[in-house]
Write a protein that holds these residues in place. Structure first.
Motif, short mmCIF file in Angstrom:
data_model
loop_
_atom_site.label_atom_id
_atom_site.label_comp_id
_atom_site.label_asym_id
_atom_site.label_seq_id
_atom_site.Cartn_x
_atom_site.Cartn_y
_atom_site.Cartn_z
N GLY A 25 0.81 -1.22 0.00
CA GLY A 25 0.00 0.00 0.00
C GLY A 25 0.84 1.26 0.00
N LEU A 26 2.00 1.22 -0.64
CA LEU A 26 2.83 2.43 -0.70
C LEU A 26 2.20 3.46 -1.62
CD1 LEU A 26 6.36 0.82 -0.79
CD2 LEU A 26 5.42 2.25 1.03
N PRO A 27 2.37 4.73 -1.30
CA PRO A 27 1.73 5.79 -2.10
C PRO A 27 2.32 5.88 -3.50
CG PRO A 27 3.25 6.72 -0.50
CD PRO A 27 3.14 5.27 -0.17
N PRO A 28 1.55 6.35 -4.48
CA PRO A 28 2.01 6.42 -5.87
C PRO A 28 2.89 7.65 -6.11
CG PRO A 28 -0.25 7.17 -5.73
CD PRO A 28 0.12 6.71 -4.35
N LEU A 29 4.10 7.61 -5.59
CA LEU A 29 5.05 8.71 -5.73
C LEU A 29 5.79 8.62 -7.06
CD1 LEU A 29 6.49 11.11 -4.11
CD2 LEU A 29 8.26 9.39 -3.63
N GLY A 30 5.97 9.75 -7.73
CA GLY A 30 6.78 9.79 -8.92
C GLY A 30 6.01 9.53 -10.20
N PRO A 31 6.75 9.42 -11.33
CA PRO A 31 6.08 9.29 -12.63
C PRO A 31 5.43 7.95 -12.87
CG PRO A 31 8.45 9.12 -12.90
CD PRO A 31 8.22 9.49 -11.47
N GLY A 32 5.81 6.92 -12.09
CA GLY A 32 5.21 5.61 -12.29
C GLY A 32 5.62 4.97 -13.60
N LYS A 33 5.10 3.79 -13.83
CA LYS A 33 5.39 3.06 -15.07
C LYS A 33 4.36 3.33 -16.16
CE LYS A 33 9.14 0.59 -14.31
NZ LYS A 33 10.30 0.57 -15.21
N THR A 34 3.15 3.79 -15.77
CA THR A 34 2.13 4.19 -16.74
C THR A 34 1.52 5.49 -16.27
OG1 THR A 34 0.42 2.93 -15.58
CG2 THR A 34 1.58 1.81 -17.35
N ARG A 35 0.96 6.24 -17.20
CA ARG A 35 0.38 7.52 -16.86
C ARG A 35 -1.11 7.38 -16.62
NH1 ARG A 35 3.03 11.10 -14.61
NH2 ARG A 35 1.59 12.69 -15.33
N ASP A 95 1.97 2.59 -10.88
CA ASP A 95 2.92 1.49 -10.97
C ASP A 95 2.25 0.25 -10.41
OD1 ASP A 95 5.02 -0.28 -10.99
OD2 ASP A 95 6.50 1.21 -10.34
N HIS A 96 1.94 -0.68 -11.29
CA HIS A 96 1.22 -1.90 -10.90
C HIS A 96 2.16 -3.05 -10.58
CE1 HIS A 96 -2.69 -0.37 -13.04
NE2 HIS A 96 -2.22 0.47 -12.14
N GLY A 97 3.46 -2.77 -10.56
CA GLY A 97 4.42 -3.72 -10.04
C GLY A 97 4.47 -5.05 -10.76
N TYR A 107 0.30 -4.06 -7.79
CA TYR A 107 0.84 -3.33 -6.64
C TYR A 107 1.71 -4.21 -5.74
CZ TYR A 107 -2.97 -0.43 -8.32
OH TYR A 107 -3.83 0.27 -9.13
N ARG A 108 2.07 -5.37 -6.23
CA ARG A 108 3.00 -6.22 -5.47
C ARG A 108 4.43 -5.94 -5.94
NH1 ARG A 108 0.42 -10.73 -2.92
NH2 ARG A 108 -1.78 -10.89 -3.52
N PHE A 109 5.35 -5.87 -4.98
CA PHE A 109 6.75 -5.65 -5.27
C PHE A 109 7.60 -6.60 -4.45
CE2 PHE A 109 4.50 -1.79 -6.30
CZ PHE A 109 5.06 -1.40 -7.51
N ARG A 110 8.79 -6.85 -4.94
CA ARG A 110 9.69 -7.83 -4.32
C ARG A 110 10.11 -7.37 -2.92
NH1 ARG A 110 15.18 -8.61 -3.78
NH2 ARG A 110 15.94 -10.76 -3.97
#
Length: 450
Positions: free
Chosen positions: A277-287, A294-296, A308-311
């Protein structure tokens, strides 16, 4: 105090690091890899090196939430946009630390796991589409090292700026006229590099990009091997290596706080993927409509349940690797710990002053413009359960995390930068001291109280 007496959950503690934990790279290859790691020759515009975003003096990363990649000047907090080559955006994900990535047990790399061991794929390593290996890679790290070279925003440069960037834009990565071969030819054309590859390959064997990846990986594996922390000493039987508060924090970490449900194993990572549940900071991978998304992991698997899953990152030297999270949302380790305890509440109250971002005047640079609908999707995907801890218990966990710090790594690595590189290109300047994270107006300490 014995290990068993100090912890009722002693069986959950990882095994101590042994000689078999790591391969042993040869000295010749390690020193060659060091020069390549610090040499801008591997970037399209010859203006950025691997070390720019993964510097030994900056915890094997760059000390920033999101990096200013190709087109930046300087290092760490002092890095700024080159007025003659302004980057279009920040790198969308935090530069990950490189500690212990050469360990045999590491099976997955990158925040989304797009490089992984997979016996069903060619050469046993799964790579992103379009970036399949041309030759076998001896380690996962040797394969991974080839990908940042091909990123427009990281090292390749933008289309129209150089032949490497143009080849990447055209999807020409592999083969005789591909971007990898262009970089290998550059290295081979440098007399000192050619002489040193002669000692490894033989005088008549052309340098291939896989040879460069192998040397880079051998340096990374040696330089950032970290197994001499107080925690390591404790696992080896030195009962006084940890303070009483650190032992209390360790007990919480492997017990009540449930940290080890994900941060397990020798290096405190299960190498799996979780939605925090980290906030969507930055440009992300898609606009998205309002900003970056960033859907991870789902970008790799195509499975929406992985959104939204990350390693899980390793926690070795975690006190040296701020900011934290896949996008560096938190500069303070305490904030990141508290986010794990109450992810939905921390997401709702997030403000971008908790991050450490470089300045970039660009429409893509607005660090935080959350779409309420995206925030709702991120919250719905959270797969870790809230945990209630007292403030002293949080402090004890932070003390334990300090015990994972290796003094050799805190001192800037095993070898550090070379005095010069064979290409003759300039090295990055010494990094400026990173600013001390501010406590901020709201640490959400109340969430930790019963």
């Amino acid at each position: 105090m014995s290990l068993q007496a100090s912890l009722s959950l002693a069986a959950d503690l990882p095994a101590a690091v042994t000689h078999e934990t790591f391969p042993t790279p040869g000295t010749t290859s390690v020193l060659l890899g060091r020069d390549l790691f610090f040499d801008p020759i591997l970037s399209g515009n010859r203006n950025i090196s691997c070390a720019t975003c993964h510097h030994p003096s900056l915890g094997s990363a760059d000390g920033m939430s999101l990096a200013l990649g190709e087109g930046g000047l300087g290092l760490g907090a002092a890095r700024s946009a080159d007025p003659a080559n302004i980057p279009p955006r920040l790198i969308p994900r935090n530069a990950p630390a490189l500690f212990n990535l050469g360990a045999r047990e590491i099976t997955t790399l990158f925040h989304d796991g797009r490089v992984s061991r997979d016996d069903s794929t060619r050469f046993g390593i799964r790579m992103p589409e379009g970036f399949a290996l041309e030759r076998p890679a001896p380690t996962l790290l040797a394969a991974q090292a080839l990908l940042p070279l091909m990123s427009h925003d990281e090292m390749a440069g933008q289309p129209g700026e150089n032949p490497v960037a143009d080849a990447v834009a055209a999807g020409e990565i592999r083969g005789l006229h591909g971007a990898w071969q262009m970089l290998a030819a550059r290295v081979e054309a440098t007399p000192e590099y050619r002489r040193r590859f002669d000692a490894i390959l033989g005088p008549n064997e052309p340098v291939h990009i896989s040879d460069i990846g192998r040397a880079l990986a051998n340096f990374i594996a040696y330089e950032f091997r970290s197994s001499d922390s107080p925690f390591d000493a404790y696992l080896l039987g030195q009962s006084d290596a940890l303070s009483p508060r650190q032992i209390a924090g360790m007990t919480l970490f492997y017990g009540k706080a449930q940290c080890s449900s994900c941060h397990s194993g020798t290096f405190q990572t299960d190498q799996k993927f979780h939605a925090l549940g980290l906030p969507p900071l930055g440009p992300g991978k898609t606009r998205g409509l309002y900003g970056g998304e960033d859907h991870g992991r789902s970008y790799v698997t195509g499975d929406t349940t992985d959104s939204y899953r990350f390693r899980t990152p390793s926690l070795r030297n975690v006190t040296l690797t701020a900011p934290y999270g896949h996008n560096g949302a938190y500069t303070r380790l305490e904030d990141m710990v508290r986010h794990h305890l109450a992810p939905a509440e921390m997401l709702a109250r997030y403000t971008p002053n908790r991050a450490r971002l470089p300045q970039l005047s660009s429409p893509e640079a607005d660090p935080y413009r959350p779409d309420p609908r995206e925030l709702a999707r991120i919250e719905a995907a959270i797969d870790i359960a809230p945990v209630t801890l007292t403030d002293p218990e949080v402090a004890a966990i932070l003390d334990f995390l300090k015990s994972l710090e290796d003094p050799v790594m805190a001192g800037g690595g095993r070898l550090g930068p070379p005095p010069r590189v064979p290409s003759g290109l300039p090295l990055d300047p010494a990094p400026a001291p990173l600013p001390t994270p501010a406590a901020g107006p709201d640490l959400l300490a109340a969430l930790a109280r019963p």
